[in-house]
Design a protein around this motif. Structure first.
Motif, PDB file in Angstrom:
ATOM      1  N   ARG A  29       0.828  -1.213   0.000  1.00  0.00           N
ATOM      2  CA  ARG A  29       0.000   0.000   0.000  1.00  0.00           C
ATOM      3  C   ARG A  29       0.852   1.248   0.000  1.00  0.00           C
ATOM      4  O   ARG A  29       1.963   1.254   0.524  1.00  0.00           O
ATOM      5  CB  ARG A  29      -0.890   0.031   1.239  1.00  0.00           C
ATOM      6  CG  ARG A  29      -1.866  -1.110   1.295  1.00  0.00           C
ATOM      7  CD  ARG A  29      -3.016  -0.782   2.254  1.00  0.00           C
ATOM      8  NE  ARG A  29      -4.077  -1.712   2.030  1.00  0.00           N
ATOM      9  CZ  ARG A  29      -4.994  -1.587   1.081  1.00  0.00           C
ATOM     10  NH1 ARG A  29      -4.979  -0.578   0.280  1.00  0.00           N
ATOM     11  NH2 ARG A  29      -5.939  -2.486   0.939  1.00  0.00           N
ATOM     12  N   LEU A  30       0.316   2.274  -0.585  1.00  0.00           N
ATOM     13  CA  LEU A  30       0.918   3.605  -0.482  1.00  0.00           C
ATOM     14  C   LEU A  30       0.712   4.103   0.935  1.00  0.00           C
ATOM     15  O   LEU A  30      -0.309   3.798   1.568  1.00  0.00           O
ATOM     16  CB  LEU A  30       0.257   4.578  -1.459  1.00  0.00           C
ATOM     17  CG  LEU A  30       0.510   4.336  -2.938  1.00  0.00           C
ATOM     18  CD1 LEU A  30      -0.393   5.233  -3.770  1.00  0.00           C
ATOM     19  CD2 LEU A  30       1.956   4.594  -3.278  1.00  0.00           C
ATOM     20  N   GLU A  31       1.640   4.850   1.425  1.00  0.00           N
ATOM     21  CA  GLU A  31       1.497   5.493   2.739  1.00  0.00           C
ATOM     22  C   GLU A  31       1.193   6.959   2.475  1.00  0.00           C
ATOM     23  O   GLU A  31       2.092   7.768   2.321  1.00  0.00           O
ATOM     24  CB  GLU A  31       2.776   5.326   3.545  1.00  0.00           C
ATOM     25  CG  GLU A  31       3.098   3.876   3.840  1.00  0.00           C
ATOM     26  CD  GLU A  31       4.470   3.693   4.466  1.00  0.00           C
ATOM     27  OE1 GLU A  31       5.014   4.675   5.016  1.00  0.00           O
ATOM     28  OE2 GLU A  31       4.984   2.576   4.391  1.00  0.00           O
ATOM     29  N   GLY A  32      -0.103   7.255   2.396  1.00  0.00           N
ATOM     30  CA  GLY A  32      -0.518   8.586   1.955  1.00  0.00           C
ATOM     31  C   GLY A  32      -0.232   8.670   0.465  1.00  0.00           C
ATOM     32  O   GLY A  32      -0.788   7.917  -0.320  1.00  0.00           O
ATOM     33  N   ASP A  33       0.660   9.561   0.077  1.00  0.00           N
ATOM     34  CA  ASP A  33       1.095   9.645  -1.313  1.00  0.00           C
ATOM     35  C   ASP A  33       2.512   9.115  -1.493  1.00  0.00           C
ATOM     36  O   ASP A  33       3.116   9.296  -2.549  1.00  0.00           O
ATOM     37  CB  ASP A  33       1.049  11.105  -1.786  1.00  0.00           C
ATOM     38  CG  ASP A  33      -0.371  11.599  -1.987  1.00  0.00           C
ATOM     39  OD1 ASP A  33      -1.222  10.784  -2.370  1.00  0.00           O
ATOM     40  OD2 ASP A  33      -0.619  12.798  -1.761  1.00  0.00           O
ATOM     41  N   LEU A  34       3.050   8.464  -0.471  1.00  0.00           N
ATOM     42  CA  LEU A  34       4.431   7.990  -0.525  1.00  0.00           C
ATOM     43  C   LEU A  34       4.492   6.490  -0.827  1.00  0.00           C
ATOM     44  O   LEU A  34       3.719   5.700  -0.303  1.00  0.00           O
ATOM     45  CB  LEU A  34       5.145   8.284   0.792  1.00  0.00           C
ATOM     46  CG  LEU A  34       5.255   9.758   1.168  1.00  0.00           C
ATOM     47  CD1 LEU A  34       5.900   9.906   2.530  1.00  0.00           C
ATOM     48  CD2 LEU A  34       6.025  10.532   0.117  1.00  0.00           C
ATOM     49  N   LEU A  35       5.459   6.132  -1.654  1.00  0.00           N
ATOM     50  CA  LEU A  35       5.657   4.758  -2.081  1.00  0.00           C
ATOM     51  C   LEU A  35       6.998   4.285  -1.508  1.00  0.00           C
ATOM     52  O   LEU A  35       8.018   4.930  -1.722  1.00  0.00           O
ATOM     53  CB  LEU A  35       5.689   4.757  -3.612  1.00  0.00           C
ATOM     54  CG  LEU A  35       5.857   3.475  -4.348  1.00  0.00           C
ATOM     55  CD1 LEU A  35       4.980   3.531  -5.588  1.00  0.00           C
ATOM     56  CD2 LEU A  35       7.281   3.298  -4.762  1.00  0.00           C
ATOM     57  N   ASP A  36       7.000   3.199  -0.756  1.00  0.00           N
ATOM     58  CA  ASP A  36       8.210   2.670  -0.128  1.00  0.00           C
ATOM     59  C   ASP A  36       8.697   1.449  -0.911  1.00  0.00           C
ATOM     60  O   ASP A  36       8.060   0.406  -0.895  1.00  0.00           O
ATOM     61  CB  ASP A  36       7.938   2.303   1.329  1.00  0.00           C
ATOM     62  CG  ASP A  36       9.187   1.876   2.074  1.00  0.00           C
ATOM     63  OD1 ASP A  36      10.290   2.024   1.527  1.00  0.00           O
ATOM     64  OD2 ASP A  36       9.054   1.399   3.215  1.00  0.00           O
ATOM     65  N   LEU A  37       9.854   1.587  -1.578  1.00  0.00           N
ATOM     66  CA  LEU A  37      10.393   0.517  -2.412  1.00  0.00           C
ATOM     67  C   LEU A  37      11.307  -0.445  -1.669  1.00  0.00           C
ATOM     68  O   LEU A  37      11.742  -1.431  -2.241  1.00  0.00           O
ATOM     69  CB  LEU A  37      11.201   1.122  -3.563  1.00  0.00           C
ATOM     70  CG  LEU A  37      10.426   1.616  -4.755  1.00  0.00           C
ATOM     71  CD1 LEU A  37      11.354   2.320  -5.724  1.00  0.00           C
ATOM     72  CD2 LEU A  37       9.703   0.493  -5.452  1.00  0.00           C
ATOM     73  N   GLU A  38      11.611  -0.197  -0.406  1.00  0.00           N
ATOM     74  CA  GLU A  38      12.624  -0.993   0.288  1.00  0.00           C
ATOM     75  C   GLU A  38      12.296  -2.482   0.303  1.00  0.00           C
ATOM     76  O   GLU A  38      13.152  -3.312   0.006  1.00  0.00           O
ATOM     77  CB  GLU A  38      12.833  -0.503   1.716  1.00  0.00           C
ATOM     78  CG  GLU A  38      13.927  -1.267   2.429  1.00  0.00           C
ATOM     79  CD  GLU A  38      14.214  -0.755   3.822  1.00  0.00           C
ATOM     80  OE1 GLU A  38      14.716  -1.560   4.625  1.00  0.00           O
ATOM     81  OE2 GLU A  38      13.945   0.417   4.112  1.00  0.00           O
ATOM     82  N   SER A  39      11.072  -2.859   0.634  1.00  0.00           N
ATOM     83  CA  SER A  39      10.751  -4.289   0.726  1.00  0.00           C
ATOM     84  C   SER A  39      10.789  -4.970  -0.647  1.00  0.00           C
ATOM     85  O   SER A  39      11.245  -6.110  -0.762  1.00  0.00           O
ATOM     86  CB  SER A  39       9.399  -4.497   1.402  1.00  0.00           C
ATOM     87  OG  SER A  39       8.386  -3.860   0.667  1.00  0.00           O
ATOM     88  N   VAL A  40      10.355  -4.282  -1.696  1.00  0.00           N
ATOM     89  CA  VAL A  40      10.408  -4.848  -3.044  1.00  0.00           C
ATOM     90  C   VAL A  40      11.859  -4.972  -3.489  1.00  0.00           C
ATOM     91  O   VAL A  40      12.267  -6.001  -4.042  1.00  0.00           O
ATOM     92  CB  VAL A  40       9.613  -3.969  -4.040  1.00  0.00           C
ATOM     93  CG1 VAL A  40       9.818  -4.434  -5.465  1.00  0.00           C
ATOM     94  CG2 VAL A  40       8.151  -3.967  -3.684  1.00  0.00           C
TER      95      VAL A  40
END
Length: 183
Positions: A106-117
Protein backbone atom coordinates in the motif's frame (compact mmCIF):
# COMPACT_ATOMS: atom_id res chain seq x y z
CA UNK A 1 10.14 6.79 -0.19
CA UNK A 2 8.95 8.24 -3.47
CA UNK A 3 6.30 10.94 -3.68
CA UNK A 4 3.43 10.05 -6.05
CA UNK A 5 1.36 13.16 -5.39
CA UNK A 6 1.87 14.69 -8.85
CA UNK A 7 0.38 11.56 -10.46
CA UNK A 8 -2.88 12.28 -8.71
CA UNK A 9 -5.42 9.54 -8.96
CA UNK A 10 -5.73 9.89 -12.69
CA UNK A 11 -5.28 6.47 -14.33
CA UNK A 12 -2.85 6.71 -17.23
CA UNK A 13 -0.71 9.50 -15.81
CA UNK A 14 2.92 8.54 -15.40
CA UNK A 15 6.27 9.86 -14.25
CA UNK A 16 9.80 8.63 -14.88
CA UNK A 17 12.22 8.71 -11.96
CA UNK A 18 16.00 8.26 -11.95
CA UNK A 19 17.66 8.38 -8.59
CA UNK A 20 20.48 7.02 -6.50
CA UNK A 21 19.65 6.02 -2.94
CA UNK A 22 21.67 4.44 -0.11
CA UNK A 23 21.26 0.69 0.32
CA UNK A 24 19.34 -0.42 3.42
CA UNK A 25 20.92 -2.64 6.08
CA UNK A 26 20.95 -6.44 5.71
CA UNK A 27 20.49 -6.49 1.94
CA UNK A 28 22.07 -9.86 1.30
CA UNK A 29 22.76 -13.40 2.44
CA UNK A 30 25.56 -14.85 4.56
CA UNK A 31 28.38 -14.89 1.99
CA UNK A 32 27.41 -11.97 -0.27
CA UNK A 33 25.36 -8.81 0.02
CA UNK A 34 25.06 -5.13 -0.78
CA UNK A 35 26.96 -3.04 1.78
CA UNK A 36 24.76 -0.74 3.83
CA UNK A 37 24.86 2.81 2.49
CA UNK A 38 26.29 1.86 -0.91
CA UNK A 39 24.60 3.25 -4.03
CA UNK A 40 21.41 1.74 -5.40
CA UNK A 41 20.68 3.23 -8.83
CA UNK A 42 16.98 3.22 -9.67
CA UNK A 43 15.36 3.80 -13.06
CA UNK A 44 11.58 3.70 -12.53
CA UNK A 45 8.32 4.49 -14.24
CA UNK A 46 5.49 5.31 -11.85
CA UNK A 47 2.08 4.93 -13.46
CA UNK A 48 -1.29 5.69 -11.92
CA UNK A 49 -3.83 2.91 -12.45
CA UNK A 50 -7.33 2.44 -11.07
CA UNK A 51 -6.17 0.38 -8.08
CA UNK A 52 -3.12 2.49 -7.18
CA UNK A 53 0.37 3.16 -8.53
CA UNK A 54 2.34 0.67 -10.63
CA UNK A 55 6.12 0.93 -10.18
CA UNK A 56 8.15 -0.63 -13.00
CA UNK A 57 11.86 -0.39 -13.67
CA UNK A 58 15.32 -1.60 -12.75
CA UNK A 59 17.68 -1.32 -9.82
CA UNK A 60 21.45 -1.58 -10.16
CA UNK A 61 23.56 -2.60 -7.16
CA UNK A 62 27.06 -3.91 -6.48
CA UNK A 63 27.20 -6.95 -4.19
CA UNK A 64 30.33 -7.71 -2.20
CA UNK A 65 31.23 -11.01 -0.58
CA UNK A 66 33.70 -13.85 -0.61
CA UNK A 67 34.27 -16.86 -2.82
CA UNK A 68 32.88 -20.01 -1.23
CA UNK A 69 35.85 -22.07 -2.44
CA UNK A 70 38.92 -19.92 -1.71
CA UNK A 71 37.56 -17.07 0.47
CA UNK A 72 38.89 -14.35 -1.88
CA UNK A 73 36.78 -11.21 -2.13
CA UNK A 74 34.09 -11.12 -4.82
CA UNK A 75 32.36 -8.09 -6.30
CA UNK A 76 29.38 -8.54 -8.61
CA UNK A 77 27.14 -5.99 -10.34
CA UNK A 78 23.46 -6.89 -10.42
CA UNK A 79 20.60 -5.43 -12.42
CA UNK A 80 17.21 -6.46 -11.08
CA UNK A 81 13.79 -5.81 -12.53
CA UNK A 82 11.12 -4.29 -10.33
CA UNK A 83 7.40 -4.38 -10.95
CA UNK A 84 4.99 -3.86 -8.11
CA UNK A 85 1.50 -2.46 -7.66
CA UNK A 86 0.97 -0.20 -4.65
CA UNK A 87 -2.72 0.13 -3.77
CA UNK A 88 -4.19 3.42 -2.63
CA UNK A 89 -4.56 3.57 1.14
CA UNK A 90 -8.37 3.72 1.21
CA UNK A 91 -8.80 1.08 3.89
CA UNK A 92 -10.60 -1.37 1.58
CA UNK A 93 -8.92 -4.53 0.31
CA UNK A 94 -11.57 -5.50 -2.25
CA UNK A 95 -10.45 -2.85 -4.77
CA UNK A 96 -6.91 -4.28 -4.80
CA UNK A 97 -8.14 -7.84 -5.22
CA UNK A 98 -6.51 -9.22 -2.07
CA UNK A 99 -7.97 -11.23 0.76
CA UNK A 100 -6.29 -9.19 3.48
CA UNK A 101 -3.89 -6.36 4.19
CA UNK A 102 -0.85 -8.69 4.04
CA UNK A 103 -1.50 -9.68 0.41
CA UNK A 104 -0.82 -6.26 -1.15
CA UNK A 105 1.55 -3.36 -0.78
CA UNK A 106 0.00 0.00 0.00
CA UNK A 107 0.92 3.61 -0.48
CA UNK A 108 1.50 5.49 2.74
CA UNK A 109 -0.52 8.59 1.96
CA UNK A 110 1.09 9.65 -1.31
CA UNK A 111 4.43 7.99 -0.52
CA UNK A 112 5.66 4.76 -2.08
CA UNK A 113 8.21 2.67 -0.13
CA UNK A 114 10.39 0.52 -2.41
CA UNK A 115 12.62 -0.99 0.29
CA UNK A 116 10.75 -4.29 0.73
CA UNK A 117 10.41 -4.85 -3.04
CA UNK A 118 14.07 -3.98 -3.55
CA UNK A 119 15.05 -6.39 -0.77
CA UNK A 120 12.96 -9.21 -2.29
CA UNK A 121 14.35 -8.78 -5.80
CA UNK A 122 18.02 -8.21 -4.90
CA UNK A 123 18.27 -11.07 -2.40
CA UNK A 124 16.69 -13.49 -4.90
CA UNK A 125 19.17 -12.36 -7.60
CA UNK A 126 22.27 -12.91 -5.43
CA UNK A 127 24.29 -16.05 -6.16
CA UNK A 128 23.93 -18.66 -3.42
CA UNK A 129 27.53 -19.79 -3.91
CA UNK A 130 29.57 -16.86 -5.24
CA UNK A 131 32.86 -17.72 -6.95
CA UNK A 132 35.84 -15.48 -7.69
CA UNK A 133 35.98 -17.20 -11.10
CA UNK A 134 34.15 -20.24 -12.51
CA UNK A 135 37.20 -22.52 -12.40
CA UNK A 136 38.28 -21.63 -8.85
CA UNK A 137 40.17 -24.59 -7.39
CA UNK A 138 39.61 -23.53 -3.78
CA UNK A 139 41.86 -24.27 -0.81
CA UNK A 140 44.01 -27.32 -0.05
CA UNK A 141 42.06 -29.43 2.46
CA UNK A 142 45.27 -30.37 4.29
CA UNK A 143 47.19 -27.12 4.65
CA UNK A 144 44.75 -24.40 3.52
CA UNK A 145 46.94 -22.89 0.78
CA UNK A 146 45.02 -21.26 -2.08
CA UNK A 147 45.43 -23.71 -4.99
CA UNK A 148 45.29 -21.00 -7.67
CA UNK A 149 48.42 -19.40 -6.17
CA UNK A 150 50.40 -22.69 -6.14
CA UNK A 151 49.46 -24.63 -9.31
CA UNK A 152 51.59 -27.74 -8.65
CA UNK A 153 50.67 -28.00 -4.99
CA UNK A 154 50.73 -31.58 -3.68
CA UNK A 155 51.35 -33.50 -0.49
CA UNK A 156 52.91 -36.90 -0.02
CA UNK A 157 50.37 -39.64 0.22
CA UNK A 158 49.55 -40.40 3.83
CA UNK A 159 50.16 -43.90 5.06
CA UNK A 160 47.52 -45.37 7.26
CA UNK A 161 49.17 -45.84 10.69
CA UNK A 162 47.74 -49.37 10.85
CA UNK A 163 49.91 -50.30 7.82
CA UNK A 164 53.05 -48.40 8.91
CA UNK A 165 54.70 -51.56 10.29
CA UNK A 166 54.48 -53.21 6.84
CA UNK A 167 56.34 -50.32 5.24
CA UNK A 168 59.23 -51.01 7.61
CA UNK A 169 59.45 -54.55 6.26
CA UNK A 170 59.77 -53.37 2.66
CA UNK A 171 62.24 -50.62 3.52
CA UNK A 172 59.91 -47.87 2.26
CA UNK A 173 59.80 -46.26 5.67
CA UNK A 174 59.60 -42.46 5.72
CA UNK A 175 61.61 -40.62 8.36
CA UNK A 176 58.51 -38.93 9.76
CA UNK A 177 56.49 -42.15 10.10
CA UNK A 178 55.54 -42.79 13.65
CA UNK A 179 54.91 -46.39 14.40
CA UNK A 180 55.11 -48.44 17.57
CA UNK A 181 58.46 -48.16 19.31
CA UNK A 182 60.57 -51.29 19.02
CA UNK A 183 63.20 -52.01 21.64
Amino acid sequence: MLDTRELGRRPGSERKVSLTAPAPADLGIGVIGVPEGSDVELELRLEAVIEGVLATGTARVVAVGECVRCLESVEESLDVDIQELYAYDDGGDAAAGGDGPDDIRRLEGDLLDLESVLRDEVVLALPLKPLCRPDCAGLCPECGVRLADVPGHAHEEDIDPRWAALSRLTGDERPDDSGPDEE
